[in-house]
Design a protein around this motif. Sequence first.
Motif, mmCIF file in Angstrom:
data_model
loop_
_atom_site.group_PDB
_atom_site.id
_atom_site.type_symbol
_atom_site.label_atom_id
_atom_site.label_comp_id
_atom_site.label_asym_id
_atom_site.label_seq_id
_atom_site.Cartn_x
_atom_site.Cartn_y
_atom_site.Cartn_z
ATOM 1 N N THR A 29 0.842 -1.197 0.000
ATOM 2 C CA THR A 29 0.000 0.000 0.000
ATOM 3 C C THR A 29 0.873 1.240 0.000
ATOM 4 O O THR A 29 1.758 1.381 0.845
ATOM 5 C CB THR A 29 -0.920 0.021 1.235
ATOM 6 N N SER A 30 0.596 2.127 -0.921
ATOM 7 C CA SER A 30 1.319 3.400 -0.939
ATOM 8 C C SER A 30 0.505 4.464 -0.217
ATOM 9 O O SER A 30 -0.732 4.418 -0.194
ATOM 10 C CB SER A 30 1.583 3.850 -2.380
ATOM 11 N N THR A 31 1.205 5.415 0.361
ATOM 12 C CA THR A 31 0.498 6.530 0.994
ATOM 13 C C THR A 31 -0.213 7.356 -0.074
ATOM 14 O O THR A 31 -1.240 7.970 0.206
ATOM 15 C CB THR A 31 1.452 7.416 1.807
ATOM 16 N N GLU A 32 0.288 7.310 -1.284
ATOM 17 C CA GLU A 32 -0.378 7.995 -2.396
ATOM 18 C C GLU A 32 -1.773 7.412 -2.631
ATOM 19 O O GLU A 32 -2.736 8.149 -2.858
ATOM 20 C CB GLU A 32 0.470 7.869 -3.666
ATOM 21 N N ALA A 33 -1.903 6.093 -2.553
ATOM 22 C CA ALA A 33 -3.213 5.443 -2.744
ATOM 23 C C ALA A 33 -4.186 5.848 -1.642
ATOM 24 O O ALA A 33 -5.368 6.088 -1.899
ATOM 25 C CB ALA A 33 -3.054 3.931 -2.782
ATOM 26 N N ILE A 34 -3.688 5.940 -0.408
ATOM 27 C CA ILE A 34 -4.539 6.362 0.704
ATOM 28 C C ILE A 34 -4.976 7.808 0.501
ATOM 29 O O ILE A 34 -6.162 8.134 0.636
ATOM 30 C CB ILE A 34 -3.810 6.177 2.047
ATOM 31 N N ALA A 35 -4.036 8.668 0.172
ATOM 32 C CA ALA A 35 -4.360 10.082 -0.056
ATOM 33 C C ALA A 35 -5.372 10.233 -1.184
ATOM 34 O O ALA A 35 -6.336 11.006 -1.070
ATOM 35 C CB ALA A 35 -3.083 10.874 -0.366
ATOM 36 N N ARG A 36 -5.173 9.495 -2.240
ATOM 37 C CA ARG A 36 -6.091 9.548 -3.387
ATOM 38 C C ARG A 36 -7.506 9.110 -2.971
ATOM 39 O O ARG A 36 -8.490 9.733 -3.330
ATOM 40 C CB ARG A 36 -5.551 8.680 -4.522
ATOM 41 N N ARG A 37 -7.603 8.035 -2.186
ATOM 42 C CA ARG A 37 -8.907 7.540 -1.739
ATOM 43 C C ARG A 37 -9.620 8.592 -0.895
ATOM 44 O O ARG A 37 -10.830 8.728 -0.949
ATOM 45 C CB ARG A 37 -8.742 6.242 -0.949
ATOM 46 N N VAL A 38 -8.871 9.331 -0.086
ATOM 47 C CA VAL A 38 -9.466 10.359 0.775
ATOM 48 C C VAL A 38 -9.743 11.640 -0.001
ATOM 49 O O VAL A 38 -10.622 12.409 0.361
ATOM 50 C CB VAL A 38 -8.535 10.654 1.980
ATOM 51 N N GLY A 39 -8.962 11.867 -1.049
ATOM 52 C CA GLY A 39 -9.109 13.105 -1.813
ATOM 53 C C GLY A 39 -8.269 14.241 -1.257
ATOM 54 O O GLY A 39 -8.661 15.415 -1.303
ATOM 55 N N VAL A 40 -7.107 13.864 -0.715
ATOM 56 C CA VAL A 40 -6.173 14.873 -0.205
ATOM 57 C C VAL A 40 -4.809 14.650 -0.852
ATOM 58 O O VAL A 40 -4.571 13.604 -1.464
ATOM 59 C CB VAL A 40 -6.031 14.814 1.340
ATOM 60 N N SER A 41 -3.946 15.614 -0.685
ATOM 61 C CA SER A 41 -2.585 15.467 -1.199
ATOM 62 C C SER A 41 -1.751 14.660 -0.210
ATOM 63 O O SER A 41 -2.083 14.578 0.981
ATOM 64 C CB SER A 41 -1.943 16.836 -1.395
ATOM 65 N N GLN A 42 -0.676 14.071 -0.710
ATOM 66 C CA GLN A 42 0.229 13.338 0.175
ATOM 67 C C GLN A 42 0.818 14.256 1.245
ATOM 68 O O GLN A 42 0.894 13.861 2.410
ATOM 69 C CB GLN A 42 1.343 12.679 -0.631
ATOM 70 N N PRO A 43 1.241 15.488 0.889
ATOM 71 C CA PRO A 43 1.759 16.372 1.940
ATOM 72 C C PRO A 43 0.725 16.620 3.054
ATOM 73 O O PRO A 43 1.078 16.659 4.232
ATOM 74 C CB PRO A 43 2.106 17.663 1.203
ATOM 75 N N TYR A 44 -0.553 16.752 2.679
ATOM 76 C CA TYR A 44 -1.585 16.944 3.700
ATOM 77 C C TYR A 44 -1.715 15.695 4.571
ATOM 78 O O TYR A 44 -1.872 15.789 5.794
ATOM 79 C CB TYR A 44 -2.938 17.289 3.071
ATOM 80 N N LEU A 45 -1.632 14.537 3.951
ATOM 81 C CA LEU A 45 -1.682 13.272 4.684
ATOM 82 C C LEU A 45 -0.600 13.257 5.761
ATOM 83 O O LEU A 45 -0.850 12.850 6.895
ATOM 84 C CB LEU A 45 -1.480 12.114 3.699
ATOM 85 N N PHE A 46 0.591 13.740 5.414
ATOM 86 C CA PHE A 46 1.700 13.724 6.365
ATOM 87 C C PHE A 46 1.629 14.855 7.380
ATOM 88 O O PHE A 46 2.411 14.897 8.317
ATOM 89 C CB PHE A 46 3.039 13.683 5.631
#
Length: 188
Positions: A29-46
Amino acid sequence: MVRMSAEERRESVIRAAVTEFARAGYQGTSTEAIARRVGVSQPYLFRLFPNKEAIFLAASERCLSDTRRVFEEASDGLTGEEALAAMGAAYQRLIADDPDKLLMQMQMYVAVAAAEAAGDHAFGERVRAGWVALWDAVHAPLGADVGETTTFLAYGMLINVLVSMGFPPGHRLWSGLHGPASTCPEGE
């Protein structure tokens, strides 16, 4: 458009992480996939979580706490055989209604084993703490009987394996699970 608070976004990330990790595991699982599913950017995820491990741990803790809550609600005011039957039926509904919770459990065990093999014991300690709370939630309604608690959770683990591996209802491997502790899929 209504803006979500950081806490609401965090909740969205945890729900998305359960789904993504359940399907592809920690490594897949990539953090990019999680961010995409939520509809946020990876930087926001972090901004919400410091790293992928923290996201996985939050998803693991949520999975275990949700399962614990299901057992607690099902057994509220019950003891012994009544609690056993109620918790078994509630778990059956949980894995039927939200199969990602079941698959996330299986991924947790794999991730903890991999971390332990690599010498990362802190990772496993956090997940194990959730499992201890789950044990305790089952143990009390079953009269604090170690044997009953062990049997209930052992049956649950067998069910997890059979469902995860896709054994259909009616397969002979389900035959030993009939009775009060049974959470066999419908049609058994």
